[in-house]
Design an enzyme around this catalytic site. Structure first.
Site, PDB file in Angstrom:
ATOM      1  N   GLU A 147       6.424 140.236 -42.210  1.00  0.00           N
ATOM      2  CA  GLU A 147       6.353 141.380 -43.113  1.00  0.00           C
ATOM      3  C   GLU A 147       5.553 140.902 -44.321  1.00  0.00           C
ATOM      4  O   GLU A 147       5.896 139.878 -44.913  1.00  0.00           O
ATOM      5  CB  GLU A 147       7.778 141.787 -43.527  1.00  0.00           C
ATOM      6  CG  GLU A 147       7.810 143.077 -44.278  1.00  0.00           C
ATOM      7  CD  GLU A 147       9.229 143.468 -44.700  1.00  0.00           C
ATOM      8  OE1 GLU A 147       9.323 144.269 -45.628  1.00  0.00           O
ATOM      9  OE2 GLU A 147      10.205 142.973 -44.125  1.00  0.00           O
ATOM     10  N   ARG A 159      17.690 130.594 -37.058  1.00  0.00           N
ATOM     11  CA  ARG A 159      16.786 130.427 -38.200  1.00  0.00           C
ATOM     12  C   ARG A 159      16.702 128.965 -38.573  1.00  0.00           C
ATOM     13  O   ARG A 159      17.672 128.225 -38.449  1.00  0.00           O
ATOM     14  CB  ARG A 159      17.348 131.160 -39.423  1.00  0.00           C
ATOM     15  CG  ARG A 159      17.316 132.635 -39.368  1.00  0.00           C
ATOM     16  CD  ARG A 159      17.881 133.184 -40.670  1.00  0.00           C
ATOM     17  NE  ARG A 159      16.836 133.327 -41.677  1.00  0.00           N
ATOM     18  CZ  ARG A 159      15.965 134.328 -41.686  1.00  0.00           C
ATOM     19  NH1 ARG A 159      16.003 135.260 -40.779  1.00  0.00           N
ATOM     20  NH2 ARG A 159      15.046 134.415 -42.619  1.00  0.00           N
ATOM     21  N   LYS A 164      12.364 134.979 -48.585  1.00  0.00           N
ATOM     22  CA  LYS A 164      11.304 135.430 -49.469  1.00  0.00           C
ATOM     23  C   LYS A 164      11.870 136.081 -50.723  1.00  0.00           C
ATOM     24  O   LYS A 164      11.328 135.933 -51.813  1.00  0.00           O
ATOM     25  CB  LYS A 164      10.399 136.417 -48.724  1.00  0.00           C
ATOM     26  CG  LYS A 164       9.396 135.720 -47.820  1.00  0.00           C
ATOM     27  CD  LYS A 164       8.539 136.715 -47.072  1.00  0.00           C
ATOM     28  CE  LYS A 164       9.293 137.314 -45.916  1.00  0.00           C
ATOM     29  NZ  LYS A 164       8.475 138.128 -45.024  1.00  0.00           N
TER      30      LYS A 164
END
Ligand code: ATP
Ligand code: MG
Length: 551
Positions: A33, A257, A267
């Site tokens: 993204e 992850r 982020k």
């Protein structure tokens, strides 16, 4: 134990799929993204997705998951592309989920026609209220049984901008009593009158992640859609949508992850560090972003080796940051050019060396002979490291102290005779005698010393700013601590040294890595100018933290 047999369980799946002929070749994608800079977690995903097609053939797409118009920016798009290329990977197609907005809209209309989607006028609070809990079923929305015609009309008007943000949504009509909460009539579209970085003002309805991701995978005929574990519960909806729409059956696979100790890897949190001024930007060398690590001096090889070596897991865990540094040292040890720099200088004066004389010594550029040699000038006055001198030698002290002998790297053995001190007790000068017959390479003196120290010739040295970094956080997992993660920032994560560097570093280039003898690995920083060179310490030679634990 089978999980540990292969470092990468996805390789097993792909090998099987290729063997059985389920796929002739594989297609993966990396779907960032564009709402921030990539970090080490993304590097893991990049190495995985691109690594698999590098190994098994096929190709990998770069798809920007730009379905949320508000947080996205072309600055991020450019940085993401730069980071992937820097790591050494090349995507086949550069794609944008927003390119599929027309197709996604058609898919939504198709679901309405199948009576598998409806327009809901409930507010988000009302929707939440009827959602139920993991142990209690939800309740149907009062708008659930609208006719197909009414839904088609309302959805079109949503698209045409007739309604305010948040006033209506499009929802899939699945089952409000489903055991998987995500299957309780999930939202597919929301109204948002916002400018999009690519589609401009064309759209005022935007698809939700769940309605865009799998469909984009399908449009691109992705065979193995790899994501992180939090999407496990989404897989059911992913499959449901593909099945009902009767489109290409991509499959979703999940892995844990990547978390690293002593940092944060989201982020959103990294953006807070930037916005609140705790670091100097996304590419601050203390950041776990790819751009920060690049500026710090990490090499692509060290990051790729790290990802390959650890592989991927099916369960969440945190990888020790030291492991990453280990891979870095391993790479830099072979490639970094050697040089001498004194970070905390004190003068050493060789009383019996001729005034004004200069000698030039040859010194190896590195362990590999192909790196060649460089010339290091030597003269009567040198800078040495303050910590290499002790007024009163401790036990097992093999460096300088009154009466003690030490070798000056690539030069001579010297003996310390005396020293000066200022009124505050700081050493200001150290006086030594040198032994001409002990010249490195032609020493036939028979003198033996246990310590070798680095130095730079005062008259030939240049000044440089050297930035020394430490962990950004004081605790292993700042996100798991009580209160705000920012309360655990290490206040000493940056220290500045005013160093003296040897003249060969005048020609330092930004892509070159250096080992400053005994001080670690360094690289030129982008703030550097010819008048004011700035170096970053990439990593120390040894793991300082490991030592601390042993103490
Ligand atoms: P963040 O929470 O930092 O914003 P994200 O998952 O929202 O991360 P995306 O840009 O959506 O970031 O992710 C792009 C790809 O990178 C996704 O496939 C995602 O699963 C993967 N990814 C993101 N963070 C990690 C991580 N820590 N470890 C492994 N893969 C990750
Ligand atoms: Mg995200």
């Amino acid at each position: 134990m089978t999980e540990e047999k292969s470092l990468n369980f996805l390789e097993d799946i792909i090998e099987e799929d290729l063997k059985t002929g389920k796929y002739k070749s594989i297609v993966t994608r990396f779907p960032p993204e564009p709402n921030g800079y990539l970090h080490m977690g993304h590097a893991t995903s990049i190495c995985l997705n691109f690594g698999l097609t590098r190994k098994y053939g096929g190709y990998t797409n770069l798809r920007f998951d730009d379905t949320n118009p508000v947080t996205e920016d072309t600055e991020y798009v450019e940085s993401i592309k730069g980071d992937i290329k820097w790591l050494g990977f090349q995507w086949k197609n550069e794609l944008y989920a927003s390119d599929y907005f027309d197709t996604l809209y058609e898919y939504a209309v198709k679901l309405i026609n199948l009576e598998l989607a409806y327009v809901d006028d409930s507010t988000s609070e009302e929707i939440a209220e009827l959602k139920g809990t993991p142990t209690e079923p939800g309740k149907d929305s009062p708008y659930r049984n609208r006719s197909k015609e009414q839904n088609l009309d309302l959805f079109e008007r949503m698209k045409n901008g007739e309604f305010a943000d948040g006033s209506r949504t499009l929802r899939a009509k699945i089952d409000m009593a489903h055991t998987n909460m995500l299957m309780r009539d999930p939202l597919l579209y929301r109204i948002k009158h916002a400018h999009h970085h690519r589609t401009g003002d064309k759209w005022c309805i935007y698809p939700m992640y769940d309605f865009a991701h799998g469909q984009s995978d399908s449009i691109e005929q992705i065979t193995h859609s790899i994501c992180t574990l939090e999407f496990v519960p989404h897989r059911e909806l992913y499959d449901w949508l593909i099945e009902k729409l009767e489109i290409y059956p991509s499959h979703q696979y999940e892995f844990a992850r990547r978390n690293l100790t002593y940092t944060v890897m989201s982020k959103r949190k990294l953006l807070q560090l930037v916005n609140d001024g705790h670091v100097k930007g996304w590419n601050d060398p203390r950041m776990p972003t790819i751009s920060g690590m690049r500026r710090r001096g990490f090499t692509p090889a060290s990051i790729i080796n790290f990802c390959d070596r650890i592989g991927i897991a099916k369960r969440e865990n945190a990888t020790d940051f030291s492991l990453l540094e280990f891979c870095l040292r391993e790479d830099l040890n072979n490639t970094a050019l050697r040089a001498m720099a004194v970070l905390d200088p004190v003068k050493l004066i060789i009383s019996n060396y001729e005034d004004g004389k200069t000698e030039e010594f040859e010194s190896e550029n590195g362990p590999d002979e192909s790196l060649g040699k460089r010339i290091v000038p030597f003269s009567k006055e040198l800078w040495i490291e303050r910590e290499d001198f002790m007024e009163e030698a401790a036990k097992k002290w093999f460096r300088l102290a009154p009466g003690a002998l030490v070798r000056l790297k690539s030069a001579y053995i010297v003996r310390c005779d005396s020293f000066d001190k200022d009124e505050n007790g700081n050493i200001t000068a150290i006086y030594c005698t040198y032994f001409p017959e002990t010249k490195s390479g032609s020493d036939d003196s028979g003198m033996k010393v246990k310590g070798t120290i680095h130095w730079v010739s005062a008259q030939h040295a240049d000044r440089a700013e050297v930035r020394l970094y430490d962990r950004l956080f004081k605790v292993e997992d700042p996100s798991a601590e009580e209160g705000d993660f920012k309360d655990y920032i290490n206040p000493d994560s940056l220290q500045i040294a005013n160093a003296f560097i040897e003249p060969s570093l005048k020609n330092a280039s930004i892509d070159q890595r250096y080992q400053f003898l005994r001080k670690g690995y360094f690289c030129l920083d982008e703030d550097s100018t010819p008048e004011h060179p700035v170096f970053n310490r990439t990593v120390t030679l040894k793991d300082a933290w490991a030592k601390e634990v042993r103490k």
